[in-house]
Design a protein around this motif. Structure first.
Motif, mmCIF file in Angstrom:
data_model
loop_
_atom_site.group_PDB
_atom_site.id
_atom_site.type_symbol
_atom_site.label_atom_id
_atom_site.label_comp_id
_atom_site.label_asym_id
_atom_site.label_seq_id
_atom_site.Cartn_x
_atom_site.Cartn_y
_atom_site.Cartn_z
ATOM 1 N N ASP A 1 0.810 -1.226 0.000
ATOM 2 C CA ASP A 1 0.000 0.000 0.000
ATOM 3 C C ASP A 1 0.844 1.276 0.000
ATOM 4 N N SER A 2 2.148 1.135 -0.122
ATOM 5 C CA SER A 2 3.020 2.312 -0.174
ATOM 6 C C SER A 2 2.789 3.099 -1.452
ATOM 7 N N LYS A 3 2.900 4.415 -1.369
ATOM 8 C CA LYS A 3 2.757 5.262 -2.553
ATOM 9 C C LYS A 3 4.079 5.379 -3.325
ATOM 10 N N LEU A 4 5.127 4.775 -2.796
ATOM 11 C CA LEU A 4 6.433 4.813 -3.447
ATOM 12 C C LEU A 4 6.463 3.824 -4.611
ATOM 13 N N ASN A 5 7.054 4.253 -5.722
ATOM 14 C CA ASN A 5 7.181 3.376 -6.881
ATOM 15 C C ASN A 5 8.575 2.746 -6.848
ATOM 16 N N VAL A 6 8.726 1.747 -6.012
ATOM 17 C CA VAL A 6 10.038 1.174 -5.734
ATOM 18 C C VAL A 6 10.658 0.530 -6.970
ATOM 19 N N SER A 7 9.876 -0.237 -7.713
ATOM 20 C CA SER A 7 10.428 -0.999 -8.838
ATOM 21 C C SER A 7 10.982 -0.094 -9.937
ATOM 22 N N GLU A 8 10.394 1.096 -10.110
ATOM 23 C CA GLU A 8 10.869 2.021 -11.138
ATOM 24 C C GLU A 8 11.906 3.003 -10.605
ATOM 25 N N SER A 9 11.793 3.369 -9.338
ATOM 26 C CA SER A 9 12.679 4.398 -8.782
ATOM 27 C C SER A 9 14.026 3.859 -8.328
ATOM 28 N N GLY A 10 14.082 2.584 -7.952
ATOM 29 C CA GLY A 10 15.350 2.011 -7.513
ATOM 30 C C GLY A 10 15.953 2.789 -6.349
ATOM 31 N N TRP A 11 17.214 3.172 -6.508
ATOM 32 C CA TRP A 11 17.903 3.899 -5.431
ATOM 33 C C TRP A 11 17.217 5.218 -5.090
ATOM 34 N N LYS A 12 16.574 5.843 -6.066
ATOM 35 C CA LYS A 12 15.919 7.136 -5.822
ATOM 36 C C LYS A 12 14.826 7.021 -4.758
ATOM 37 N N THR A 13 14.326 5.795 -4.561
ATOM 38 C CA THR A 13 13.321 5.569 -3.517
ATOM 39 C C THR A 13 13.836 6.046 -2.164
ATOM 40 N N LEU A 14 15.085 5.737 -1.877
ATOM 41 C CA LEU A 14 15.659 6.079 -0.575
ATOM 42 C C LEU A 14 15.856 7.584 -0.400
ATOM 43 N N LEU A 15 15.956 8.297 -1.528
ATOM 44 C CA LEU A 15 16.156 9.756 -1.484
ATOM 45 C C LEU A 15 14.838 10.519 -1.434
ATOM 46 N N ASP A 16 13.731 9.822 -1.627
ATOM 47 C CA ASP A 16 12.407 10.447 -1.636
ATOM 48 C C ASP A 16 12.125 11.110 -0.284
ATOM 49 N N ASP A 17 11.598 12.335 -0.328
ATOM 50 C CA ASP A 17 11.305 13.082 0.905
ATOM 51 C C ASP A 17 10.284 12.378 1.791
ATOM 52 N N ARG A 18 9.459 11.532 1.195
ATOM 53 C CA ARG A 18 8.454 10.810 1.973
ATOM 54 C C ARG A 18 9.070 9.690 2.811
ATOM 55 N N VAL A 19 10.288 9.339 2.486
ATOM 56 C CA VAL A 19 10.988 8.285 3.233
ATOM 57 C C VAL A 19 11.761 8.911 4.388
ATOM 58 N N LYS A 20 11.274 8.676 5.589
ATOM 59 C CA LYS A 20 11.920 9.211 6.791
ATOM 60 C C LYS A 20 12.843 8.186 7.448
ATOM 61 N N LYS A 21 12.492 6.908 7.278
ATOM 62 C CA LYS A 21 13.289 5.851 7.897
ATOM 63 C C LYS A 21 13.491 4.699 6.912
ATOM 64 N N ILE A 22 14.724 4.216 6.888
ATOM 65 C CA ILE A 22 15.097 3.081 6.046
ATOM 66 C C ILE A 22 15.616 1.984 6.972
ATOM 67 N N ALA A 23 14.963 0.855 6.972
ATOM 68 C CA ALA A 23 15.359 -0.236 7.871
ATOM 69 C C ALA A 23 16.391 -1.143 7.208
ATOM 70 N N ILE A 24 17.473 -1.424 7.935
ATOM 71 C CA ILE A 24 18.444 -2.424 7.505
ATOM 72 C C ILE A 24 18.855 -3.222 8.738
ATOM 73 N N ALA A 25 19.467 -4.372 8.523
ATOM 74 C CA ALA A 25 20.005 -5.132 9.651
ATOM 75 C C ALA A 25 21.250 -4.428 10.169
ATOM 76 N N ASN A 26 21.517 -4.591 11.444
ATOM 77 C CA ASN A 26 22.676 -3.934 12.059
ATOM 78 C C ASN A 26 23.970 -4.428 11.404
ATOM 79 N N PRO A 27 24.700 -3.536 10.722
ATOM 80 C CA PRO A 27 25.899 -3.979 9.999
ATOM 81 C C PRO A 27 27.041 -4.440 10.901
ATOM 82 N N GLU A 28 26.937 -4.175 12.190
ATOM 83 C CA GLU A 28 28.006 -4.597 13.098
ATOM 84 C C GLU A 28 28.059 -6.110 13.257
ATOM 85 N N HIS A 29 26.912 -6.780 13.122
ATOM 86 C CA HIS A 29 26.937 -8.231 13.296
ATOM 87 C C HIS A 29 26.022 -8.979 12.327
ATOM 88 N N ALA A 30 25.392 -8.269 11.392
ATOM 89 C CA ALA A 30 24.488 -8.917 10.440
ATOM 90 C C ALA A 30 25.022 -8.749 9.015
#
Length: 256
Positions: free
Chosen positions: A113-142
């Motif tokens: 239900d996201s309004k983001l067009n992830v498949s077309e935007s690719g990396w630009k998705t992460l730069l979108d102003d509507r994106v406030k938080k990006i979840a990733i696994a903790n790089p220290e041990h994952a």
């Protein structure tokens, strides 16, 4: 006297039943990217052999530390071959059991239900102003967290988005952050994104060349109580049937 003998026989029979039941169980530590694939594999193995596989999921780095301190797991499926190699080098594994069983992939994922067009935007998705938080696994041990950071750096956007990053304890928790709405998007394991629980979401597959290969490896622990079952399960995962299951979840494989 007869009563005592009968009671003793009953007690011995119960003890034998408990011992037998324990012998038919296997304790497995598995990287969180395997949450759905390993559940499937464990069910197949139990049907095939009668051995119940009890799987605990978490980050490979945390399991590495736990296993060095005597955690009672019999097989370790790591999302990073280096953790398995280090345990082998330190003498914690059964000799000759180190096996590369799969290679993982990462994707950018958002709910259906996201309004983001992830498949077309690719990396630009992460730069979108509507994106406030990006979840990733903790790089220290994952491992999947490290791959996410490496890919963002290679794409030249890490410095622009690092303030948005929120870290899950492992890749499964990072996925939960996005599913629950605590993050708008995540850089997640393909194996989770294609599962029944997440396959309806929006995703963009990150090119493999943008990060070091996520080489995944397993070992049987030297301390394993049920060595035969541990070896049998590892061989099953590496078999054609095991690979077919892993392939359903987006894994690829090293050359045999």
């Amino acid at each position: 006297m007869k009563f005592h003998c009968k009671s003793l026989i009953i007690v011995l029979a119960l003890l034998l039943a408990v011992i037998t039941a324990r012998a038919q169980e296997l304790a497995v530590a598995a990287a969180a990217d395997l949450k759905f694939a390993m559940t499937d594999l464990a069910a197949q193995f139990e049907t095939k052999t009668g051995t119940k596989v009890n799987v605990t999921y978490g980050s490979s780095g945390n399991f590495f530390a736990q296993l060095k301190n005597g955690a009672p797991f019999e097989v370790f499926f790591s999302a990073d071959i280096d953790y398995a190699r280090k345990l082998e080098a330190a003498g914690f594994s059964d000799p000759g059991t180190l096996s590369r069983y799969a290679t993982g992939r990462i994707v950018i994922w958002a709910p259906a239900d996201s309004k983001l067009n992830v498949s077309e935007s690719g990396w630009k998705t992460l730069l979108d102003d509507r994106v406030k938080k990006i979840a990733i696994a903790n790089p220290e041990h994952a491992p999947y967290g490290r791959a996410a950071v490496a890919a963002m750096q290679k794409a030249g956007i890490y410095d622009q988005v690092k303030s948005k990053l929120v870290f899950g304890e492992n890749i499964s928790q990072a996925a939960q952050f996005v599913q629950s709405g605590n993050a708008e998007v995540g850089i997640l394991a393909l194996s989770l994104a294609v599962s029944d629980a997440m396959k309806d979401g929006k995703r963009w597959d990150i090119p493999e060349g943008l990060h070091p290969p996520i080489e995944q490896a397993a070992i049987v622990m030297k301390s394993a109580k049920n060595k035969d079952a541990a070896h049998a399960f590892l061989e099953f995962v590496k078999s054609d049937a095991g690979r077919a299951t892993l392939a359903k979840y987006g894994f690829t494989f090293p050359e045999k």
